[in-house]
Design a protein around this motif. Sequence first.
Motif, PDB file in Angstrom:
ATOM      1  N   ALA A  95      30.212  41.025  40.732  1.00  9.78           N
ATOM      2  CA  ALA A  95      29.323  40.683  39.615  1.00  9.78           C
ATOM      3  C   ALA A  95      30.065  39.847  38.576  1.00  9.78           C
ATOM      4  CB  ALA A  95      28.751  41.949  38.981  1.00  9.78           C
ATOM      5  N   ARG A  96      31.313  40.169  38.350  1.00 17.97           N
ATOM      6  CA  ARG A  96      32.119  39.392  37.399  1.00 17.97           C
ATOM      7  C   ARG A  96      32.577  38.073  38.022  1.00 17.97           C
ATOM      8  NH1 ARG A  96      32.220  38.254  33.391  1.00 17.97           N
ATOM      9  NH2 ARG A  96      34.436  37.843  33.229  1.00 17.97           N
ATOM     10  N   GLU A  97      33.186  38.159  39.206  1.00 19.31           N
ATOM     11  CA  GLU A  97      33.797  36.995  39.834  1.00 19.31           C
ATOM     12  C   GLU A  97      32.779  35.917  40.194  1.00 19.31           C
ATOM     13  OE1 GLU A  97      36.190  36.031  43.934  1.00 19.31           O
ATOM     14  OE2 GLU A  97      36.524  37.983  42.995  1.00 19.31           O
ATOM     15  N   HIS A  98      31.644  36.313  40.752  1.00 19.77           N
ATOM     16  CA  HIS A  98      30.659  35.343  41.230  1.00 19.77           C
ATOM     17  C   HIS A  98      29.544  35.047  40.230  1.00 19.77           C
ATOM     18  CE1 HIS A  98      31.516  36.016  45.794  1.00 19.77           C
ATOM     19  NE2 HIS A  98      32.624  35.854  45.085  1.00 19.77           N
ATOM     20  N   ASN A  99      29.181  36.047  39.412  1.00 23.62           N
ATOM     21  CA  ASN A  99      28.008  35.899  38.545  1.00 23.62           C
ATOM     22  C   ASN A  99      28.320  35.914  37.067  1.00 23.62           C
ATOM     23  OD1 ASN A  99      27.048  38.081  40.970  1.00 23.62           O
ATOM     24  ND2 ASN A  99      26.048  36.087  40.891  1.00 23.62           N
ATOM     25  N   ASP A 100      29.584  36.094  36.712  1.00 26.29           N
ATOM     26  CA  ASP A 100      29.992  36.165  35.304  1.00 26.29           C
ATOM     27  C   ASP A 100      29.126  37.167  34.535  1.00 26.29           C
ATOM     28  OD1 ASP A 100      31.622  35.556  33.148  1.00 26.29           O
ATOM     29  OD2 ASP A 100      30.506  33.745  32.588  1.00 26.29           O
ATOM     30  N   ALA A 101      28.850  38.318  35.175  1.00 25.43           N
ATOM     31  CA  ALA A 101      28.038  39.356  34.530  1.00 25.43           C
ATOM     32  C   ALA A 101      28.668  39.751  33.207  1.00 25.43           C
ATOM     33  CB  ALA A 101      27.918  40.575  35.441  1.00 25.43           C
ATOM     34  N   ASN A 102      27.830  39.895  32.183  1.00 22.01           N
ATOM     35  CA  ASN A 102      28.335  40.319  30.876  1.00 22.01           C
ATOM     36  C   ASN A 102      27.843  41.716  30.493  1.00 22.01           C
ATOM     37  OD1 ASN A 102      25.699  39.519  30.296  1.00 22.01           O
ATOM     38  ND2 ASN A 102      26.324  37.744  29.068  1.00 22.01           N
ATOM     39  N   VAL A 103      26.991  42.296  31.326  1.00 24.82           N
ATOM     40  CA  VAL A 103      26.498  43.660  31.138  1.00 24.82           C
ATOM     41  C   VAL A 103      26.410  44.316  32.515  1.00 24.82           C
ATOM     42  CG1 VAL A 103      24.525  45.084  30.411  1.00 24.82           C
ATOM     43  CG2 VAL A 103      25.157  43.057  29.073  1.00 24.82           C
ATOM     44  N   ILE A 104      26.812  45.586  32.586  1.00 22.03           N
ATOM     45  CA  ILE A 104      26.572  46.343  33.816  1.00 22.03           C
ATOM     46  C   ILE A 104      25.734  47.565  33.481  1.00 22.03           C
ATOM     47  CG2 ILE A 104      28.542  45.578  35.159  1.00 22.03           C
ATOM     48  CD1 ILE A 104      29.898  48.275  34.440  1.00 22.03           C
ATOM     49  N   GLU A 121      36.224  49.900  34.750  1.00 25.85           N
ATOM     50  CA  GLU A 121      37.544  49.256  34.688  1.00 25.85           C
ATOM     51  C   GLU A 121      37.543  47.933  35.441  1.00 25.85           C
ATOM     52  OE1 GLU A 121      40.958  51.708  35.525  1.00 25.85           O
ATOM     53  OE2 GLU A 121      40.065  53.417  34.471  1.00 25.85           O
ATOM     54  N   ALA A 122      36.941  47.910  36.632  1.00 22.23           N
ATOM     55  CA  ALA A 122      36.872  46.670  37.411  1.00 22.23           C
ATOM     56  C   ALA A 122      36.038  45.620  36.688  1.00 22.23           C
ATOM     57  CB  ALA A 122      36.292  46.951  38.795  1.00 22.23           C
ATOM     58  N   PHE A 123      34.938  46.031  36.095  1.00 18.64           N
ATOM     59  CA  PHE A 123      34.073  45.127  35.351  1.00 18.64           C
ATOM     60  C   PHE A 123      34.816  44.475  34.185  1.00 18.64           C
ATOM     61  CE2 PHE A 123      30.969  44.929  31.713  1.00 18.64           C
ATOM     62  CZ  PHE A 123      30.279  43.798  32.131  1.00 18.64           C
ATOM     63  N   LEU A 124      35.627  45.243  33.496  1.00 18.47           N
ATOM     64  CA  LEU A 124      36.334  44.715  32.330  1.00 18.47           C
ATOM     65  C   LEU A 124      37.577  43.911  32.705  1.00 18.47           C
ATOM     66  CD1 LEU A 124      36.038  47.731  29.870  1.00 18.47           C
ATOM     67  CD2 LEU A 124      34.593  45.688  30.023  1.00 18.47           C
ATOM     68  N   SER A 125      38.157  44.164  33.855  1.00 18.22           N
ATOM     69  CA  SER A 125      39.420  43.499  34.204  1.00 18.22           C
ATOM     70  C   SER A 125      39.254  42.308  35.144  1.00 18.22           C
ATOM     71  CB  SER A 125      40.388  44.505  34.830  1.00 18.22           C
ATOM     72  OG  SER A 125      39.890  44.986  36.061  1.00 18.22           O
ATOM     73  N   THR A 126      38.099  42.161  35.769  1.00 19.02           N
ATOM     74  CA  THR A 126      37.909  41.063  36.725  1.00 19.02           C
ATOM     75  C   THR A 126      37.438  39.813  35.996  1.00 19.02           C
ATOM     76  OG1 THR A 126      37.325  42.639  38.471  1.00 19.02           O
ATOM     77  CG2 THR A 126      36.698  40.330  38.819  1.00 19.02           C
ATOM     78  N   PRO A 127      38.158  38.709  36.166  1.00 15.80           N
ATOM     79  CA  PRO A 127      37.727  37.461  35.526  1.00 15.80           C
ATOM     80  C   PRO A 127      36.631  36.759  36.341  1.00 15.80           C
ATOM     81  CG  PRO A 127      39.776  37.107  36.713  1.00 15.80           C
ATOM     82  CD  PRO A 127      39.441  38.575  36.845  1.00 15.80           C
ATOM     83  N   PHE A 128      35.903  35.898  35.670  1.00 20.26           N
ATOM     84  CA  PHE A 128      34.942  35.036  36.343  1.00 20.26           C
ATOM     85  C   PHE A 128      35.718  34.050  37.205  1.00 20.26           C
ATOM     86  CE2 PHE A 128      32.212  31.067  35.907  1.00 20.26           C
ATOM     87  CZ  PHE A 128      31.372  31.399  36.952  1.00 20.26           C
ATOM     88  N   GLY A 129      35.282  33.842  38.425  1.00 16.43           N
ATOM     89  CA  GLY A 129      35.994  32.985  39.360  1.00 16.43           C
ATOM     90  C   GLY A 129      35.847  31.501  39.104  1.00 16.43           C
ATOM     91  N   GLY A 130      34.809  31.112  38.372  1.00 16.51           N
ATOM     92  CA  GLY A 130      34.604  29.691  38.119  1.00 16.51           C
ATOM     93  C   GLY A 130      34.370  28.927  39.411  1.00 16.51           C
ATOM     94  N   GLY A 131      34.861  27.695  39.459  1.00 12.26           N
ATOM     95  CA  GLY A 131      34.748  26.882  40.656  1.00 12.26           C
ATOM     96  C   GLY A 131      33.318  26.754  41.131  1.00 12.26           C
ATOM     97  N   ARG A 132      33.100  27.030  42.415  1.00 13.85           N
ATOM     98  CA  ARG A 132      31.773  26.869  43.024  1.00 13.85           C
ATOM     99  C   ARG A 132      30.725  27.766  42.382  1.00 13.85           C
ATOM    100  NH1 ARG A 132      31.151  30.943  47.417  1.00 13.85           N
ATOM    101  NH2 ARG A 132      33.126  32.068  47.495  1.00 13.85           N
ATOM    102  N   HIS A 133      31.167  28.831  41.680  1.00 12.18           N
ATOM    103  CA  HIS A 133      30.229  29.763  41.061  1.00 12.18           C
ATOM    104  C   HIS A 133      29.691  29.242  39.723  1.00 12.18           C
ATOM    105  CE1 HIS A 133      31.390  32.519  44.176  1.00 12.18           C
ATOM    106  NE2 HIS A 133      32.654  32.430  43.798  1.00 12.18           N
TER     107      HIS A 133
END
Length: 144
Positions: A95-104, A121-133
């Motif tokens: 959700a973070r990496e591919h969708n840049d989710a800001n709420v879970i 913890e995963a939601f807060l520590s995973t960055p948005f992947g950017g690029g193709r997303h």
Amino acid sequence: MKVSIAGDHAGFEGKELVKRHLAALGHEVIDRGPDNEDRVDYPDFAALVAQDVQSGRADRGVLVCGTGIGMAIAANKCAGIRAANVVSVEFAQLAREHNDANVIALSGRFVDTETNLAIVEAFLSTPFGGGRHTGRVEKIMALD
């Protein structure tokens, strides 16, 4: 990080546990309620968290109800919110990496506490992947 959090009557206990966990990790927590397990309407509380994220008062939002589904739907009605109903650590990361989710939105009834804490913890520590997303997220935001 500033995290706005809310629940409903079914998610009250889970919200309290997540709130304490976030504080123990050093995050600033904005608790939008409720203050007890009395029956409430979850859209009211989802909107408060969404407004915190929209305005920049919070970096991210966490919602807890029975399933997480209703709160995610309600939060996504607010412009600029990308809320995901998350039931696993892997979903939180994606959700973070591919969708840049800001709420879970978490399930207080169907997901155990240990898993919900790991999800947060995963939601807060995973960055948005950017690029193709990036272009896909931009298309999502153009739907607002």
